[in-house]
Design an enzyme around this catalytic site. Structure first.
Site, mmCIF file in Angstrom:
data_model
loop_
_atom_site.group_PDB
_atom_site.id
_atom_site.type_symbol
_atom_site.label_atom_id
_atom_site.label_comp_id
_atom_site.label_asym_id
_atom_site.label_seq_id
_atom_site.Cartn_x
_atom_site.Cartn_y
_atom_site.Cartn_z
ATOM 1 C CD GLU A 1 29.104 24.719 -15.840
ATOM 2 O OE1 GLU A 1 28.939 24.547 -14.384
ATOM 3 O OE2 GLU A 1 28.988 25.191 -17.249
ATOM 4 C CD GLU B 1 27.599 29.171 -17.968
ATOM 5 O OE1 GLU B 1 27.183 28.006 -19.308
ATOM 6 O OE2 GLU B 1 28.810 29.590 -18.326
ATOM 7 C CB ALA C 1 27.559 21.841 -22.849
ATOM 8 N N GLY D 1 25.129 25.255 -18.834
ATOM 9 C CA GLY D 1 24.739 25.423 -19.771
ATOM 10 C C GLY D 1 23.736 25.930 -20.423
HETATM 11 C C1 HXC Z 1 24.225 14.438 -22.040
HETATM 12 C C2 HXC Z 1 22.580 14.511 -20.286
HETATM 13 C C3 HXC Z 1 22.415 15.383 -19.967
HETATM 14 C C4 HXC Z 1 24.170 16.456 -20.227
HETATM 15 C C5 HXC Z 1 21.705 14.195 -18.285
HETATM 16 N N1 HXC Z 1 21.675 13.981 -19.508
HETATM 17 N N2 HXC Z 1 22.047 15.399 -18.140
HETATM 18 N N3 HXC Z 1 23.063 13.931 -21.441
HETATM 19 N N4 HXC Z 1 25.165 15.634 -21.709
HETATM 20 N N5 HXC Z 1 24.282 17.235 -19.800
HETATM 21 C C6 HXC Z 1 21.036 12.360 -19.466
HETATM 22 C C7 HXC Z 1 21.739 11.077 -19.089
HETATM 23 O O1 HXC Z 1 22.934 10.992 -19.009
HETATM 24 C C8 HXC Z 1 20.884 10.459 -19.264
HETATM 25 O O2 HXC Z 1 20.863 9.751 -20.117
HETATM 26 C C9 HXC Z 1 19.304 11.126 -19.169
HETATM 27 O O3 HXC Z 1 20.073 12.818 -20.109
HETATM 28 C C10 HXC Z 1 18.607 11.185 -17.415
HETATM 29 O O4 HXC Z 1 19.601 11.276 -16.275
HETATM 30 P P1 HXC Z 1 19.862 10.673 -15.240
HETATM 31 O O5 HXC Z 1 21.033 11.454 -15.027
HETATM 32 O O6 HXC Z 1 19.596 10.142 -15.155
HETATM 33 O O7 HXC Z 1 18.094 11.473 -14.490
HETATM 34 P P2 HXC Z 1 18.480 11.997 -12.868
HETATM 35 O O8 HXC Z 1 19.264 11.171 -12.339
HETATM 36 O O9 HXC Z 1 17.565 12.759 -12.446
HETATM 37 O O10 HXC Z 1 19.317 13.484 -13.193
HETATM 38 C C11 HXC Z 1 19.096 14.555 -13.672
HETATM 39 C C12 HXC Z 1 19.965 15.307 -13.494
HETATM 40 C C13 HXC Z 1 21.826 14.737 -13.928
HETATM 41 C C14 HXC Z 1 21.099 15.717 -11.900
HETATM 42 C C15 HXC Z 1 20.355 16.437 -14.273
HETATM 43 O O11 HXC Z 1 21.172 14.131 -15.226
HETATM 44 C C16 HXC Z 1 22.855 15.242 -14.009
HETATM 45 O O12 HXC Z 1 24.030 15.750 -13.489
HETATM 46 N N6 HXC Z 1 23.149 16.069 -15.278
HETATM 47 C C17 HXC Z 1 24.597 16.987 -15.651
HETATM 48 C C18 HXC Z 1 24.630 17.782 -15.344
HETATM 49 C C19 HXC Z 1 25.379 19.426 -15.376
HETATM 50 O O13 HXC Z 1 26.951 18.328 -15.108
HETATM 51 N N7 HXC Z 1 25.669 19.215 -17.169
HETATM 52 C C20 HXC Z 1 26.945 20.719 -16.749
HETATM 53 C C21 HXC Z 1 27.336 20.158 -18.209
HETATM 54 S S1 HXC Z 1 28.942 21.338 -18.470
HETATM 55 P P3 HXC Z 1 21.129 7.566 -20.500
HETATM 56 O O14 HXC Z 1 20.909 7.709 -21.643
HETATM 57 O O15 HXC Z 1 22.223 8.016 -19.699
HETATM 58 O O16 HXC Z 1 20.384 7.282 -19.009
HETATM 59 C C22 HXC Z 1 28.212 21.948 -19.309
HETATM 60 C C23 HXC Z 1 29.169 23.030 -19.779
HETATM 61 C C24 HXC Z 1 28.654 24.545 -20.593
HETATM 62 O O17 HXC Z 1 27.478 22.645 -19.026
HETATM 63 C C25 HXC Z 1 29.715 25.592 -21.404
HETATM 64 C C26 HXC Z 1 29.180 25.873 -22.368
HETATM 65 C C27 HXC Z 1 28.804 25.884 -23.654
#
Ligand code: HXC
Length: 257
Positions: free
Chosen positions: A131, A111, A66, A108
């Site tokens: 998460e 999922e 998400a 997400g």
């Molecule tokens: C918003 C995101 C994002 C996310 C990545 N980006 N994941 N933006 N939401 N979930 C953005 C980053 O901010 C960044 O933009 C760009 O994408 C590239 O990501 P980086 O982090 O610089 O890349 P990297 O260092 O290679 O790391 C990759 C990664 C990391 C390990 C996947 O991005 C990460 O941990 N992302 C979050 C993963 C996460 O926690 N997902 C769960 C979300 S909660 P900028 O502009 O900042 O450079 C969820 C709940 C679901 O999903 C509920 C049901 C709907």
């Protein structure tokens, strides 16, 4: 239809949807999820589509979850009113759907892949429910769908630590159908999709419904759903055509009715 965050195309009887925010690793904002639900419904209404492939744009991700930036300030009510209806709509897709996963399928994104019916992953794909690191838990089925495939202990580890799991490991545990070399996940998913799309479409939809019943019902109820769907297919022209083609030693020409 005009979509901002997804691309929609078709290849013969296969519909292809690409999550298209590669700079944000295809993070699933509300609009993207709602567009995806619209596109799936519209393929579902098209009887010339026999299978759908969903993939992510770019090399790095299927979807990294998400959109955290969009989520950060939301209230529970805003979350509830937000994209959760779209997830319900995605779940109700009757046409078989294959996730083609290259790179991250996290939160997400993991999922979403599990909403679909088969998962083809590249060897660099990573699955996870991170998460917990944000102070939340999976909210689109992660705890339930992972537990049904991986069992309690591995699911607990994933959900409680947020660890990223490789495609190979997911395949060993039955959550991934095939692992292919980096960059070949879409090609492999399309090959599989074309095989599904060649089948009798009504049978494919009722097959999907029947298999999914295994996760929703008791064995007795599931068997009943399977049997009713089996009998129902004897009303289709495609069933007559399929059995006749076998007897006549030729390839069946299915019409979807
Ligand atoms: C918003 C995101 C994002 C996310 C990545 N980006 N994941 N933006 N939401 N979930 C953005 C980053 O901010 C960044 O933009 C760009 O994408 C590239 O990501 P980086 O982090 O610089 O890349 P990297 O260092 O290679 O790391 C990759 C990664 C990391 C390990 C996947 O991005 C990460 O941990 N992302 C979050 C993963 C996460 O926690 N997902 C769960 C979300 S909660 P900028 O502009 O900042 O450079 C969820 C709940 C679901 O999903 C509920 C049901 C709907």
């Amino acid at each position: 239809a005009d979509y901002q965050y997804i691309l929609v195309e078709r290849e013969e009887r296969v519909g292809i949807i690409t999550l298209n925010r590669p700079k944000e690793l295809n993070a699933l904002n509300n609009q993207l999820v709602s567009e995806l639900a619209d596109a799936l419904e519209s393929f579902d209404r098209d009887s010339t589509i026999g299978c759908i492939v969903v993939t992510g744009a770019g090399e790095k991700a299927f979807a990294a979850g998400a959109d955290i930036k969009e989520m950060a300030d939301k209230s529970p009510i805003e979350m509830m009113e937000g994209n959760f209806r779209s997830w319900e709509r995605i779940k109700r897709t009757r046409t078989p759907v294959i996730a083609a996963v290259g790179g991250y399928a996290l939160g997400g994104g993991c999922e979403l892949a599990m909403h679909f019916d088969m998962i083809v992953a590249s060897e660099n794909a990573r699955f996870g429910q991170p998460e917990i690191a944000l102070g939340i838990i999976p909210g689109a089925g992660g705890t339930q769908r992972l537990a049904r495939v991986l069992g309690k202990y591995r699911t607990m580890e994933m959900v409680l630590t947020g660890a990223h799991i490789s495609a190979q490991e997911m395949a060993q545990h039955g959550l991934v159908n095939r692992v292919v070399p980096k960059g070949e996940h879409l090609k492999a998913a399309l090959e599989l999709a074309h095989k599904v799309a060649e089948q009798a479409p009504v049978a494919a939809r009722l097959a999907k419904e029947s298999v999914l019943a295994a996760f929703e019902t008791s064995l007795e109820e599931g068997l009943e759903i399977e049997r009713k769907n089996f009998f129902l297919l004897f009303s289709t022209e495609d069933m007559r055509e399929g059995t006749r083609a076998f007897v006549e030693k030729r390839k069946a020409q299915f019409q979807g009715r």
